[in-house]
Design a protein around this motif. Structure first.
Motif, PDB file in Angstrom:
ATOM      1  N   LEU A 230       0.836  -1.196   0.000  1.00  0.00           N
ATOM      2  CA  LEU A 230       0.000   0.000   0.000  1.00  0.00           C
ATOM      3  C   LEU A 230       0.876   1.252   0.000  1.00  0.00           C
ATOM      4  O   LEU A 230       1.999   1.237   0.492  1.00  0.00           O
ATOM      5  CB  LEU A 230      -0.905  -0.006   1.230  1.00  0.00           C
ATOM      6  CG  LEU A 230      -1.991  -1.092   1.249  1.00  0.00           C
ATOM      7  CD1 LEU A 230      -2.645  -1.168   2.613  1.00  0.00           C
ATOM      8  CD2 LEU A 230      -3.039  -0.827   0.180  1.00  0.00           C
ATOM      9  N   GLU A 231       0.341   2.331  -0.539  1.00  0.00           N
ATOM     10  CA  GLU A 231       1.108   3.570  -0.640  1.00  0.00           C
ATOM     11  C   GLU A 231       1.068   4.334   0.680  1.00  0.00           C
ATOM     12  O   GLU A 231      -0.005   4.539   1.269  1.00  0.00           O
ATOM     13  CB  GLU A 231       0.530   4.441  -1.757  1.00  0.00           C
ATOM     14  CG  GLU A 231       1.332   5.712  -2.004  1.00  0.00           C
ATOM     15  CD  GLU A 231       0.789   6.515  -3.172  1.00  0.00           C
ATOM     16  OE1 GLU A 231       1.256   7.660  -3.376  1.00  0.00           O
ATOM     17  OE2 GLU A 231      -0.105   5.998  -3.872  1.00  0.00           O
ATOM     18  N   VAL A 232       2.229   4.761   1.141  1.00  0.00           N
ATOM     19  CA  VAL A 232       2.304   5.528   2.381  1.00  0.00           C
ATOM     20  C   VAL A 232       1.729   6.922   2.137  1.00  0.00           C
ATOM     21  O   VAL A 232       2.139   7.612   1.200  1.00  0.00           O
ATOM     22  CB  VAL A 232       3.758   5.632   2.882  1.00  0.00           C
ATOM     23  CG1 VAL A 232       3.830   6.498   4.138  1.00  0.00           C
ATOM     24  CG2 VAL A 232       4.317   4.244   3.173  1.00  0.00           C
ATOM     25  N   PRO A 233       0.778   7.373   2.970  1.00  0.00           N
ATOM     26  CA  PRO A 233       0.196   8.710   2.779  1.00  0.00           C
ATOM     27  C   PRO A 233       1.250   9.810   2.918  1.00  0.00           C
ATOM     28  O   PRO A 233       2.229   9.659   3.672  1.00  0.00           O
ATOM     29  CB  PRO A 233      -0.835   8.807   3.907  1.00  0.00           C
ATOM     30  CG  PRO A 233      -1.138   7.393   4.276  1.00  0.00           C
ATOM     31  CD  PRO A 233       0.145   6.646   4.068  1.00  0.00           C
ATOM     32  N   PRO A 234       1.075  10.930   2.204  1.00  0.00           N
ATOM     33  CA  PRO A 234       2.049  12.029   2.281  1.00  0.00           C
ATOM     34  C   PRO A 234       2.322  12.506   3.704  1.00  0.00           C
ATOM     35  O   PRO A 234       3.448  12.870   4.038  1.00  0.00           O
ATOM     36  CB  PRO A 234       1.394  13.131   1.438  1.00  0.00           C
ATOM     37  CG  PRO A 234       0.523  12.392   0.461  1.00  0.00           C
ATOM     38  CD  PRO A 234       0.018  11.195   1.208  1.00  0.00           C
ATOM     39  N   ALA A 235       1.295  12.490   4.569  1.00  0.00           N
ATOM     40  CA  ALA A 235       1.469  13.000   5.938  1.00  0.00           C
ATOM     41  C   ALA A 235       2.439  12.170   6.765  1.00  0.00           C
ATOM     42  O   ALA A 235       2.902  12.622   7.819  1.00  0.00           O
ATOM     43  CB  ALA A 235       0.110  13.044   6.643  1.00  0.00           C
ATOM     44  N   LEU A 236       2.783  10.964   6.297  1.00  0.00           N
ATOM     45  CA  LEU A 236       3.659  10.079   7.074  1.00  0.00           C
ATOM     46  C   LEU A 236       5.013   9.827   6.395  1.00  0.00           C
ATOM     47  O   LEU A 236       5.845   9.115   6.941  1.00  0.00           O
ATOM     48  CB  LEU A 236       2.965   8.723   7.311  1.00  0.00           C
ATOM     49  CG  LEU A 236       1.598   8.758   8.005  1.00  0.00           C
ATOM     50  CD1 LEU A 236       1.094   7.335   8.221  1.00  0.00           C
ATOM     51  CD2 LEU A 236       1.678   9.504   9.322  1.00  0.00           C
ATOM     52  N   ARG A 237       5.217  10.434   5.246  1.00  0.00           N
ATOM     53  CA  ARG A 237       6.420  10.097   4.477  1.00  0.00           C
ATOM     54  C   ARG A 237       7.707  10.660   5.067  1.00  0.00           C
ATOM     55  O   ARG A 237       8.801  10.186   4.756  1.00  0.00           O
ATOM     56  CB  ARG A 237       6.258  10.575   3.030  1.00  0.00           C
ATOM     57  CG  ARG A 237       5.249   9.746   2.256  1.00  0.00           C
ATOM     58  CD  ARG A 237       5.029  10.282   0.842  1.00  0.00           C
ATOM     59  NE  ARG A 237       3.912   9.589   0.198  1.00  0.00           N
ATOM     60  CZ  ARG A 237       3.348   9.992  -0.932  1.00  0.00           C
ATOM     61  NH1 ARG A 237       3.782  11.088  -1.545  1.00  0.00           N
ATOM     62  NH2 ARG A 237       2.331   9.305  -1.444  1.00  0.00           N
ATOM     63  N   ASP A 238       7.591  11.658   5.950  1.00  0.00           N
ATOM     64  CA  ASP A 238       8.800  12.242   6.532  1.00  0.00           C
ATOM     65  C   ASP A 238       9.259  11.511   7.785  1.00  0.00           C
ATOM     66  O   ASP A 238      10.306  11.829   8.344  1.00  0.00           O
ATOM     67  CB  ASP A 238       8.549  13.715   6.884  1.00  0.00           C
ATOM     68  CG  ASP A 238       7.481  13.864   7.953  1.00  0.00           C
ATOM     69  OD1 ASP A 238       6.472  13.134   7.875  1.00  0.00           O
ATOM     70  OD2 ASP A 238       7.642  14.707   8.850  1.00  0.00           O
TER      71      ASP A 238
END
Length: 361
Positions: free
Chosen positions: A181-189
């Motif tokens: 599954l794709e990691v949401p932008p809010a958690l990519r950092d």
């Protein structure tokens, strides 16, 4: 060609984008047509036309009923008669004449005298012990079959009806078991471990384990996904750099967030202290195969003790999160996914239909 069965389902919760237990089962009654009646609420009037939400499910809002005291028997009977009249008129417009009536809360006992039905189902997924016991006792006794969501509810209702079955809550297993599954932008950092919770955040939720562990492990990031309300610990937690409140997310996006969790957190609600009904969140977590840490009530019997870490205090919770991060997933993750697959709503619905078929409904 076998005619479709006709189901009238009276739900105590509205049809919503995050499906309830009743929705999940209603949508999977493949052998029939369903008229789904939800409580009156702002934006949905009983004067509105029905909404076809599934090929076999049409939703209507019931007329509003003002809250009534439990001892107002005549008023309660009058309200039940009024709601039943609306259901009856709607059913006739759909040519529903040979129906199975599916009820979901004790107050629905006041509908029974005013609705013709060839079969009665009572599906109990909530502890209604704060209501007069006669309501639920009479409803369960009148039912052709009673479904309960937990062993405790089954034990309580079994004296009322011998035809009773345990149907625990379930999960949309394909959604949560998908790989990559794709990691949401809010958690990519986030680079370190992620400890995640999915669910409503309000004053009834015990956030003490999160606060304790967040202070002990600043290298961990705590991600809480869900609608945020008032909570006495909220301001303190919001000041911690490693705690993130992301708010409510669409149901279809929740698996993406859970896929980034290294440990799935289960927290206690005040109302759960007297209930053994497992929330769907547990089955969603199990479907991912990821470690799960839960906070147990003092006398709570552990569910899935072989695959869920059960803590009894914030310090114990923190220690078990440490152990969960260090576990070898190769032996326990498949077992968690097996539990999730067994709880798939498709399987729960198959069990329901098999039971209904066995008793001629």
């Amino acid at each position: 060609m076998t005619p479709l069965k006709q189901y009238i389902i009276v739900s105590y919760t509205p049809w919503r984008t995050t499906p309830s237990r009743t929705q999940q089962l209603a949508a999977r009654l493949r052998d029939g047509e369903v008229l789904f009646f939800q409580p009156s609420r702002p934006g949905h009037s009983h004067k509105d036309p029905g909404r076809q939400v599934r090929p076999n499910v049409t939703v209507y809002a019931l007329p509003p009923v003002r809250p009534l005291p439990e001892n107002a028997e005549l008023l309660l009977r009058h309200a039940g008669k009024r709601l039943a009249a609306f259901i009856r008129r709607t059913a006739l417009r759909h040519n529903f004449r040979d129906v199975v009536l599916w009820t979901t809360q004790p107050q629905h006992v006041y509908l029974l005298d005013h609705l013709n039905h060839r079969g009665l189902v009572y599906d109990c997924d909530t502890d209604w012990s704060d209501l007069p016991p006669q309501w639920e006792g009479d409803l369960a006794a009148a039912a052709d079959v009673v479904f309960t969501a937990s062993p405790g509810l089954l034990d309580r209702l079994s004296p009322c009806n011998a035809n009773i079955a345990l149907i625990p809550n379930g999960v949309n297993y394909p959604m949560f078991s998908r790989p990559s599954l794709e990691v949401p932008p809010a958690l990519r950092d986030i680079r370190g471990p992620v400890m995640g919770w999915v669910g409503r955040i309000d004053a009834g939720l015990d956030l003490s384990p999160v606060e304790y562990a967040a202070l002990e492990h600043p290298e961990w990031t705590f991600v809480l996904v869900g609608k945020v309300g008032d909570h006495p610990r909220l301001s303190r937690l919001e000041r911690l750099e490693n705690v993130r409140f992301l708010g409510r997310k669409p149901a279809v996006e929740v698996p993406d967030y859970v896929s980034r969790f290294d440990v799935c957190l289960d927290l206690r609600r005040r109302e759960q202290d007297f209930s053994d009904v497992l929330p769907r969140r547990i089955y969603e977590y199990l479907s991912t195969g990821k470690p799960i840490v839960t906070l147990l009530a003092p006398d709570q019997v552990e569910e899935f003790p072989d695959v869920i870490y059960g803590a009894h205090s914030p310090a114990d919770y923190c220690r078990l999160c440490e152990r969960a991060l260090a576990e070898d997933p190769t032996w326990v993750a498949p077992r968690r996914r097996d539990y999730g697959a067994a709880a798939a709503w498709s399987r729960r619905a198959q069990t329901v239909q098999r039971i209904l078929g066995a008793i001629g409904l």
